[in-house]
Write a protein that holds these residues in place. Structure first.
Motif: not given
Length: 310
Positions: A109-119
């Motif tokens: 899982i990749a998450i981008e905490p700054a934008t609250r996106r994840r995949m």
């Protein structure tokens, strides 16, 4: 019944009364990476992986690098430009001289905490030079609920000295490790089906949402989600599980392995705000690694979806 799901997932969906919603959500499960997601992955400095070690224990871990260390040479392949540390619990199956004993089934899982996106991506990984090649079986975009916002910075190489790294192994949590879990707002959980297909997922909430019931037992609420039940579905067939608690401010990692099960008791669940059901985790192994990563993250901005904690 959606053919994207295995029998454990459909059993949990049925018990939760969410079969119809799961069928709709299942359309988000793809076998390749959309172009917009390729750009998303290329921007990330961290990938969390879940897998099974040579002894059959499930662990969760992280790989980090400068943005661009994740790339998709084609829609069915993810290349990761780093390997697990030698001290990592999954190093033997992912970073061996010949890639271990063959492809390792992993969930990531990749998450981008700054934008609250994840995949999430699930597939089979082999060593490829100083990195990994993951042949993808599933690609899933997830909702942003319960993700805390954070910004990151990467320490310069001379500030991140592997000589300061230390490893502590045990079969129970120390008082400091217990406190870290009690105050956590985020962790990652790895599971695998009875066939060994792995998955890695994110769990988030306000500090205190993880209960430390004893030095070898944790419990957390399962909040309203996307109705897929990929984690709980795996646990229905195979109780083995692993947890990663990143040291957001220190660069350390706390890895736990053991078994987990879903608690369906309505009276017990009703005591926990926002919980749809509970998950209990029995710890069998603990590995803490200091100076595991050059990533440092800011203080969190808590998600407005986080239920209150009693």
């Amino acid at each position: 019944m959606d053919s994207s799901y295995h029998s454990g997932e459909t059993a949990v969906q049925d018990r939760a009364g969410l079969t119809r919603q799961a069928g709709s959500a299942g359309r988000a499960i793809k076998d390749s990476v959309p172009e917009v997601a390729m750009a998303f992955l290329a921007q990330q400095p961290m990938l969390v992986l879940g897998g099974t070690d040579g002894a059959g224990r499930v662990w969760a871990t992280q790989l980090t690098g400068e943005p661009g260390f994740l790339s998709t040479p084609d829609p069915r392949t993810l290349h990761v430009g780093s390997l697990p540390l030698p001290e990592d619990p999954l190093a033997g199956v992912l970073a061996g001289p010949d890639g271990g004993t063959g492809p390792a089934r992993i969930g990531a899982i990749a998450i981008e905490p700054a934008t609250r996106r994840r995949m999430r991506v699930n597939g089979r990984a082999v060593r490829d030079g100083q990195g990994l090649r993951i042949d993808l079986d599933q690609v899933i975009s997830n909702c942003p609920k319960y993700l805390q916002t954070r910004d990151y910075r990467l320490l310069p190489a001379h500030d991140h000295d592997a000589r300061t790294r230390s490893v502590t192994d045990s079969t129970a949590l120390s008082p400091a490790q217990q406190q870290a879990l009690r105050t956590a707002d985020t962790f990652f959980v790895a599971t695998a089906s009875d066939r060994g297909d792995a998955d890695a997922s994110h769990r988030g909430g306000n500090p205190g949402f993880v209960e430390v019931l004893s030095p070898t037992r944790l419990r957390w609420p399962d909040y309203l989600g996307n109705s897929m039940f990929l984690t709980l579905g795996n646990l229905e067939l195979n109780p083995a599980a692993g947890i990663l608690l990143p040291g957001w401010e220190t660069g350390g990692t706390l890895h736990l392995t053991g078994t987990a099960h879903t608690v369906w008791d309505a009276e017990e669940t009703a005591r926990v705000p926002g919980a749809q059901r509970l998950v209990e985790f029995e710890i069998e192994g603990v590995r803490e690694i200091t100076a595991a990563s050059p990533l440092r993250w800011s203080e969190p901005g808590y998600s407005r979806f986080n239920p209150p904690v009693v």
